[in-house]
Design an enzyme around this catalytic site. Sequence first.
Site, mmCIF file in Angstrom:
data_model
loop_
_atom_site.group_PDB
_atom_site.id
_atom_site.type_symbol
_atom_site.label_atom_id
_atom_site.label_comp_id
_atom_site.label_asym_id
_atom_site.label_seq_id
_atom_site.Cartn_x
_atom_site.Cartn_y
_atom_site.Cartn_z
ATOM 1 N N HIS A 107 -1.560 -10.575 -0.273
ATOM 2 C CA HIS A 107 -0.816 -10.377 -1.522
ATOM 3 C C HIS A 107 -1.588 -9.480 -2.488
ATOM 4 C CE1 HIS A 107 1.596 -13.602 0.160
ATOM 5 N NE2 HIS A 107 2.563 -13.161 -0.635
ATOM 6 N N HIS A 123 3.986 -4.762 3.882
ATOM 7 C CA HIS A 123 4.057 -5.195 5.279
ATOM 8 C C HIS A 123 3.627 -6.647 5.370
ATOM 9 C CE1 HIS A 123 4.320 -1.084 6.907
ATOM 10 N NE2 HIS A 123 3.333 -0.754 6.090
ATOM 11 N N CYS A 163 6.078 6.351 4.115
ATOM 12 C CA CYS A 163 4.906 5.560 3.735
ATOM 13 C C CYS A 163 4.099 6.158 2.584
ATOM 14 C CB CYS A 163 4.011 5.326 4.948
ATOM 15 S SG CYS A 163 4.800 4.284 6.187
ATOM 16 N N HIS A 186 4.961 0.420 -0.625
ATOM 17 C CA HIS A 186 5.747 -0.472 0.217
ATOM 18 C C HIS A 186 4.843 -1.579 0.738
ATOM 19 C CE1 HIS A 186 3.854 2.267 3.058
ATOM 20 N NE2 HIS A 186 4.054 1.354 3.991
ATOM 21 N N HIS A 204 0.855 -1.191 0.000
ATOM 22 C CA HIS A 204 0.000 0.000 0.000
ATOM 23 C C HIS A 204 0.886 1.234 0.000
ATOM 24 C CE1 HIS A 204 -0.079 1.383 4.457
ATOM 25 N NE2 HIS A 204 0.986 0.633 4.284
ATOM 26 N N GLU A 262 0.738 -3.492 12.005
ATOM 27 C CA GLU A 262 1.369 -3.145 10.735
ATOM 28 C C GLU A 262 2.847 -3.534 10.770
ATOM 29 O OE1 GLU A 262 0.100 0.381 8.221
ATOM 30 O OE2 GLU A 262 2.018 1.078 9.038
#
Length: 159
Positions: A94, A56, A50, A54, A41, A144
């Site tokens: 994913h 997580h 952010c 990127h 996201h 996160e």
Amino acid sequence: MYGFRIVDKLEKIDEDIQRGQLKYHSKRVLVSKEFTFDAAHHLHCYEGKCKNLHGHTYKVIFGISGFVDETGLMIDFGDIKEIWKKEIEVQLDHRYLNETLPPMNTTAENMVVWIFEKMAEAVAERESLSREQGARVEFVRLYETPTSYAEARREWMEA
């Protein structure tokens, strides 16, 4: 100190324990189950790392409460897993979250509310859970990173 021991006799229903003994109490209890998913996201209107695309490895923890049935179960952990897999994870794992979630900034704070709503809706749709066991989502915690999470709680969602 403690040695390995094989039980002498496996307990049998209706012989060693009666069906009426399976339900030990009538209290509300909370069960919890956690899952992980990987997703990408980026944040809008944010000045920091952010803002770039990127990813997580998120961890989500559900707390669901209710009353036990005649067998002493409130909800099967497998039912929570089934809801997660079929109703929620398919939209997250994913995936590019900015594309698959409803229009929102994909902050942990926004996402945890969306996840809470999806789980609460799925639990409510399972009529036997919501009617007989009084099952309800009490909290959802979305990590996160291993040290940073957002949380939604039932009392906040209902206010």
